[in-house]
Structures are given as C-alpha cells and as structure tokens.
Design a protein around this motif. Sequence first.
Motif, PDB file in Angstrom:
ATOM      1  N   LEU A 140       0.825  -1.202   0.000  1.00  0.00           N
ATOM      2  CA  LEU A 140       0.000   0.000   0.000  1.00  0.00           C
ATOM      3  C   LEU A 140       0.863   1.258   0.000  1.00  0.00           C
ATOM      4  O   LEU A 140       0.655   2.169  -0.814  1.00  0.00           O
ATOM      5  N   MET A 141       1.845   1.308   0.893  1.00  0.00           N
ATOM      6  CA  MET A 141       2.692   2.497   0.996  1.00  0.00           C
ATOM      7  C   MET A 141       3.573   2.658  -0.242  1.00  0.00           C
ATOM      8  O   MET A 141       3.790   3.776  -0.725  1.00  0.00           O
ATOM      9  N   LEU A 142       4.069   1.546  -0.783  1.00  0.00           N
ATOM     10  CA  LEU A 142       4.913   1.603  -1.975  1.00  0.00           C
ATOM     11  C   LEU A 142       4.127   2.124  -3.174  1.00  0.00           C
ATOM     12  O   LEU A 142       4.610   2.974  -3.931  1.00  0.00           O
ATOM     13  N   VAL A 143       2.900   1.632  -3.346  1.00  0.00           N
ATOM     14  CA  VAL A 143       2.067   2.078  -4.475  1.00  0.00           C
ATOM     15  C   VAL A 143       1.768   3.568  -4.371  1.00  0.00           C
ATOM     16  O   VAL A 143       1.856   4.313  -5.361  1.00  0.00           O
ATOM     17  N   LEU A 144       1.440   4.029  -3.176  1.00  0.00           N
ATOM     18  CA  LEU A 144       1.153   5.461  -2.996  1.00  0.00           C
ATOM     19  C   LEU A 144       2.377   6.313  -3.289  1.00  0.00           C
ATOM     20  O   LEU A 144       2.264   7.392  -3.890  1.00  0.00           O
ATOM     21  N   LEU A 145       3.554   5.833  -2.885  1.00  0.00           N
ATOM     22  CA  LEU A 145       4.785   6.565  -3.192  1.00  0.00           C
ATOM     23  C   LEU A 145       5.037   6.615  -4.691  1.00  0.00           C
ATOM     24  O   LEU A 145       5.389   7.667  -5.251  1.00  0.00           O
ATOM     25  N   MET A 146       4.855   5.479  -5.368  1.00  0.00           N
ATOM     26  CA  MET A 146       5.101   5.419  -6.809  1.00  0.00           C
ATOM     27  C   MET A 146       4.093   6.255  -7.593  1.00  0.00           C
ATOM     28  O   MET A 146       4.396   6.742  -8.678  1.00  0.00           O
ATOM     29  N   LEU A 147       2.901   6.451  -7.034  1.00  0.00           N
ATOM     30  CA  LEU A 147       1.899   7.288  -7.695  1.00  0.00           C
ATOM     31  C   LEU A 147       2.163   8.783  -7.497  1.00  0.00           C
ATOM     32  O   LEU A 147       1.460   9.621  -8.054  1.00  0.00           O
ATOM     33  N   GLY A 148       3.190   9.098  -6.706  1.00  0.00           N
ATOM     34  CA  GLY A 148       3.594  10.482  -6.553  1.00  0.00           C
ATOM     35  C   GLY A 148       2.979  11.233  -5.394  1.00  0.00           C
ATOM     36  O   GLY A 148       3.119  12.455  -5.307  1.00  0.00           O
ATOM     37  N   PHE A 149       2.307  10.528  -4.489  1.00  0.00           N
ATOM     38  CA  PHE A 149       1.736  11.209  -3.328  1.00  0.00           C
ATOM     39  C   PHE A 149       2.849  11.686  -2.401  1.00  0.00           C
ATOM     40  O   PHE A 149       3.878  11.008  -2.260  1.00  0.00           O
ATOM     41  N   PRO A 150       2.680  12.840  -1.747  1.00  0.00           N
ATOM     42  CA  PRO A 150       3.682  13.277  -0.766  1.00  0.00           C
ATOM     43  C   PRO A 150       3.775  12.289   0.383  1.00  0.00           C
ATOM     44  O   PRO A 150       2.822  11.565   0.672  1.00  0.00           O
ATOM     45  N   MET A 151       4.923  12.269   1.048  1.00  0.00           N
ATOM     46  CA  MET A 151       5.227  11.230   2.031  1.00  0.00           C
ATOM     47  C   MET A 151       4.187  11.139   3.141  1.00  0.00           C
ATOM     48  O   MET A 151       3.945  10.055   3.695  1.00  0.00           O
ATOM     49  N   MET A 152       3.540  12.250   3.470  1.00  0.00           N
ATOM     50  CA  MET A 152       2.565  12.227   4.562  1.00  0.00           C
ATOM     51  C   MET A 152       1.366  11.330   4.244  1.00  0.00           C
ATOM     52  O   MET A 152       0.754  10.756   5.148  1.00  0.00           O
ATOM     53  N   VAL A 153       1.020  11.170   2.959  1.00  0.00           N
ATOM     54  CA  VAL A 153      -0.136  10.359   2.577  1.00  0.00           C
ATOM     55  C   VAL A 153       0.125   8.868   2.817  1.00  0.00           C
ATOM     56  O   VAL A 153      -0.692   8.187   3.461  1.00  0.00           O
ATOM     57  N   PRO A 154       1.254   8.289   2.330  1.00  0.00           N
ATOM     58  CA  PRO A 154       1.515   6.880   2.655  1.00  0.00           C
ATOM     59  C   PRO A 154       1.619   6.615   4.153  1.00  0.00           C
ATOM     60  O   PRO A 154       1.185   5.567   4.624  1.00  0.00           O
ATOM     61  N   LEU A 155       2.178   7.572   4.914  1.00  0.00           N
ATOM     62  CA  LEU A 155       2.277   7.381   6.359  1.00  0.00           C
ATOM     63  C   LEU A 155       0.895   7.322   6.998  1.00  0.00           C
ATOM     64  O   LEU A 155       0.620   6.448   7.839  1.00  0.00           O
ATOM     65  N   ALA A 194      23.204   1.600  10.969  1.00  0.00           N
ATOM     66  CA  ALA A 194      23.629   2.384   9.804  1.00  0.00           C
ATOM     67  C   ALA A 194      22.995   1.852   8.524  1.00  0.00           C
ATOM     68  O   ALA A 194      22.529   2.632   7.680  1.00  0.00           O
ATOM     69  N   ALA A 195      22.968   0.514   8.376  1.00  0.00           N
ATOM     70  CA  ALA A 195      22.390  -0.082   7.173  1.00  0.00           C
ATOM     71  C   ALA A 195      20.911   0.235   7.058  1.00  0.00           C
ATOM     72  O   ALA A 195      20.404   0.590   5.972  1.00  0.00           O
ATOM     73  N   ALA A 196      20.177   0.123   8.174  1.00  0.00           N
ATOM     74  CA  ALA A 196      18.736   0.389   8.151  1.00  0.00           C
ATOM     75  C   ALA A 196      18.446   1.840   7.789  1.00  0.00           C
ATOM     76  O   ALA A 196      17.572   2.132   6.956  1.00  0.00           O
ATOM     77  N   PHE A 197      19.198   2.774   8.377  1.00  0.00           N
ATOM     78  CA  PHE A 197      18.957   4.183   8.092  1.00  0.00           C
ATOM     79  C   PHE A 197      19.434   4.567   6.694  1.00  0.00           C
ATOM     80  O   PHE A 197      18.815   5.401   6.033  1.00  0.00           O
ATOM     81  N   PHE A 198      20.516   3.948   6.224  1.00  0.00           N
ATOM     82  CA  PHE A 198      21.002   4.237   4.869  1.00  0.00           C
ATOM     83  C   PHE A 198      19.973   3.834   3.830  1.00  0.00           C
ATOM     84  O   PHE A 198      19.627   4.612   2.934  1.00  0.00           O
ATOM     85  N   VAL A 199      19.448   2.609   3.963  1.00  0.00           N
ATOM     86  CA  VAL A 199      18.439   2.135   3.001  1.00  0.00           C
ATOM     87  C   VAL A 199      17.160   2.974   3.116  1.00  0.00           C
ATOM     88  O   VAL A 199      16.574   3.385   2.109  1.00  0.00           O
ATOM     89  N   GLY A 200      16.741   3.239   4.348  1.00  0.00           N
ATOM     90  CA  GLY A 200      15.524   4.014   4.537  1.00  0.00           C
ATOM     91  C   GLY A 200      15.609   5.409   3.944  1.00  0.00           C
ATOM     92  O   GLY A 200      14.673   5.878   3.288  1.00  0.00           O
ATOM     93  N   CYS A 201      16.757   6.075   4.157  1.00  0.00           N
ATOM     94  CA  CYS A 201      16.911   7.455   3.670  1.00  0.00           C
ATOM     95  C   CYS A 201      17.094   7.533   2.162  1.00  0.00           C
ATOM     96  O   CYS A 201      16.998   8.619   1.580  1.00  0.00           O
ATOM     97  N   MET A 202      17.360   6.408   1.509  1.00  0.00           N
ATOM     98  CA  MET A 202      17.411   6.398   0.047  1.00  0.00           C
ATOM     99  C   MET A 202      16.024   6.587  -0.563  1.00  0.00           C
ATOM    100  O   MET A 202      15.893   7.058  -1.695  1.00  0.00           O
ATOM    101  N   PHE A 203      14.993   6.203   0.193  1.00  0.00           N
ATOM    102  CA  PHE A 203      13.646   6.197  -0.365  1.00  0.00           C
ATOM    103  C   PHE A 203      12.698   7.188   0.306  1.00  0.00           C
ATOM    104  O   PHE A 203      11.727   7.615  -0.320  1.00  0.00           O
ATOM    105  N   VAL A 204      12.959   7.536   1.552  1.00  0.00           N
ATOM    106  CA  VAL A 204      12.012   8.313   2.340  1.00  0.00           C
ATOM    107  C   VAL A 204      12.735   9.523   2.926  1.00  0.00           C
ATOM    108  O   VAL A 204      13.951   9.486   3.162  1.00  0.00           O
ATOM    109  N   ASP A 205      11.991  10.599   3.152  1.00  0.00           N
ATOM    110  CA  ASP A 205      12.550  11.793   3.760  1.00  0.00           C
ATOM    111  C   ASP A 205      13.289  11.439   5.054  1.00  0.00           C
ATOM    112  O   ASP A 205      12.764  10.702   5.893  1.00  0.00           O
ATOM    113  N   PRO A 206      14.530  11.945   5.237  1.00  0.00           N
ATOM    114  CA  PRO A 206      15.316  11.581   6.427  1.00  0.00           C
ATOM    115  C   PRO A 206      14.608  11.854   7.746  1.00  0.00           C
ATOM    116  O   PRO A 206      14.767  11.097   8.703  1.00  0.00           O
ATOM    117  N   ILE A 207      13.832  12.928   7.829  1.00  0.00           N
ATOM    118  CA  ILE A 207      13.129  13.234   9.080  1.00  0.00           C
ATOM    119  C   ILE A 207      12.145  12.117   9.421  1.00  0.00           C
ATOM    120  O   ILE A 207      12.028  11.695  10.576  1.00  0.00           O
TER     121      ILE A 207
END
Length: 427
Positions: A8-23, A321-334
Amino acid sequence: MLIGLGLLMLVLLMLGFPMMVPLAAGTLYMMFTGMTFFGPDQAVSWMITGVGSWVLAAVPMFIFAADILTKGHTANRLLDLVDAFTGHLRGGLPITTAASCALFGAVSGSTQATVVAMGGPMRPRLLAKGYSDKFTLALIINASDIALLIPPSIGFIVYGVVMKTSIGDLFLAGILPGLLILLMFSIYCYVDSRIKGIEPEPKASWSHRFVALRKAILPMGFPVLVVGGIYGGYFSAVEASAIAVAYALLLEVVIYRQVSIRDLGSLALSTGMITAVVFILVAIGAAFSQTLGTAGVPEQILGPAIDSIGDNQILALLLIAAAFFVGCMFVDPIVVILILVPIFKPLVQSAGLDPVHVGVIVTLQAAIGSATPPFGCDIFTAIAVFRRPYMEVIRGTPPFIAMLLLATFILILFPQISLFLPSLGGQ
C-alpha cells in the motif's frame, strides 16, 4: 497483513503522493485490519504528542535564519574567505566549494539552503574552470550534506527530541565528523584535479586574505553564538535559534542591507510552508511509529537480527547504519528518524551504545540519503535550481557516496571522533 502494508505504501509513493499520505494510509491500514488494537482517536493523540516537544520550536527559527541568509550576501562572504585561502591549491576551486558548504552549513543548518546559496555562485565558476557538470553537481549536493553534521542541524534536533538526548552534545559531536568528511572530499578534489590537469588559481595576497577575513568575521559568529551559547549555559537550543534569527536580521537587514523589511514577509511565508511540511511529517510519523510498535512490526522484522547481535556494539552500529542508509534512500530523512529511532532504541540501550554517537551515525545516513538516488531531497533541489535532468544530476554521485560510506565505517570503528568534543564539554 505486513505485506499488504508495504505494498500500500509503496504504491502510494510510486503514484507520486507526498510522504505524509503513505504514512497516514499505513497508520489507518494497521488500525482497520486489526494489526493494532488502538483507534484513530489514539492516533490523533500520538500526532499531537509528536509535535508537542518545546525543542521543535527551534526548527522554524533555524529555517527562517537560513532563508534570510540565503537571500542576503552571507554566502558570498564565506565563499570569498575560503577562496582566498584555498583557491591557489591544486583543486582549489572545488575545495573552496566543499569548505564553503561546510561553513554555510554552520550558519544555516540546512542542506537545501546550502545547495541554493553555494551552488548558485560556484557552479558557473567550476564549469568555466573546466570541471564537468556531473562532477560539479555531485560535489555541490554532497558537500551541502555536511550541513547536517555541522551545527545547527535540524536532523540533530529531531533525533534529540525522539531519543531524548542533549541537543548541545549532538551539536558538538557533529563537528569533527563533518570536518573529517570535508577532508576526504578535499583530498578527492585534489587528486581529481591533478588527473584532469586543471591548473590552480593565482595565490591571493595576504592583504586580500585579510579583507576577506574581515568581511566574513560576522557571519562566522553564528556557530560561536549557537554552540558556545548553549554549552556556556547562556541559553537553550530554542533560545539559540531565536538569537540566530535576530543575528541574521542584524547582518542582512541592518549591517549589509541586502534584505529589506519588505522581503521578510515572503521569507516568513516560505519558512511557514517548509515548517508546515516538516511538522506534518513529524506528527504523522510519530503516529505511524507508535502504531508500528503496538502492532509488533519491529519485532517481526528486526527481532531476530537484534537478538543475534546482543551486546556487540560494532554489529549493532552496522545494523543501525544499514537500516537508516536504506531508509533514507527512499524516504525523507526526518520521517526515517521518527520511525526507526524508537525501533532501535532498545538495541542502543542493550548494547550499551552512547546515544550521542548513535545520533551522529544516524544523521550521517540522513546526509547520505539526502543526495542518494532515487529520492534524495538535495537531488531534486539541484534539479529545480540548476534546471538539469535527473540522470545528469546523479551521474557523478557514486564517488562521493563511497566516501560518505567510508566515513560511516571510520566513525563506527572510532567513536572517539564523535565523542571527543562532548566529553570536553562535560568536564
């Protein structure tokens, strides 16, 4: 159900919704599918609590100060200072760019403001000197990420609020790692310029250096005010942010007169828009993180890995470090900080890790993520500012990302680099 949440969250991200919507959608999904026993009223309570920390009031203040300085001539004064002392070196112009980004980061605390303020004047000069656009763009967006480690840093503020760690200690802990990365970038720029055969600029006279230093002395007072004031016990992090705004107004409105009173309305509006986005992300991210916790998702995903690590600090830091590196590649760091810090907090405590050192590792991954494909925020800032296509902006980033990852390993193996200055402050 966990797979459905991810899809669900991946599809919403790929459709271009701002990060707050998938969250928000992910939070509602967990509630209405029975993954958690809390309802929407509790989610609203978590959102209010998420933005209820008084320390977060420093965020809009530092953003406003950065907007004022970006509008004015502070960036050019810092550029001229660094250029006067390093421009004659082999690779002096890119070294000047990297060092100026670090200096402006110490003034603004914002990676995106640094991309705009430093990239604007330096990109034409680098291109005219013979550096390729892919190298120039990659240098600007990656050097700007040093701003996340040099205080004041919004990333440190958010981490400190979530982890309940001293903001002052985090500010001090980021200084030496930031200088380490600057040194690595400078060595790379020197070697790259030597390979390309690009000749250095003429050496500046000492009189010219003195003039550049005199012009930049007031902007360099920002880190002294912020860090010195907090550690001297004169004011808190929030009070320091308000003083940063007052100092920015004094410089750009009264002394330099590059920002008019009329400009402040549009600057305040810009700050308000950015702050609104940040606080919405913080609120929804807090609710999502709490919902994940009550649904037991962290234990399902990371439980076996955390149990196998035990009290091994090196492995614990590598996993974080690995978890945050992968996460920050796709999602806003905050958002990543808000979601993952509570998940890893038990591991930090069980492994006996210093939360200040962990904060440096986490914030460094946020810095890497800000310039790493596919969704690094500084990449899209550079696309908007320089009007270059996405692939051209990211093409030169691999060497810089490799250096940032190397810096991560160095800091994991030698935590004293992060903890040395805070230890002095505690004496």
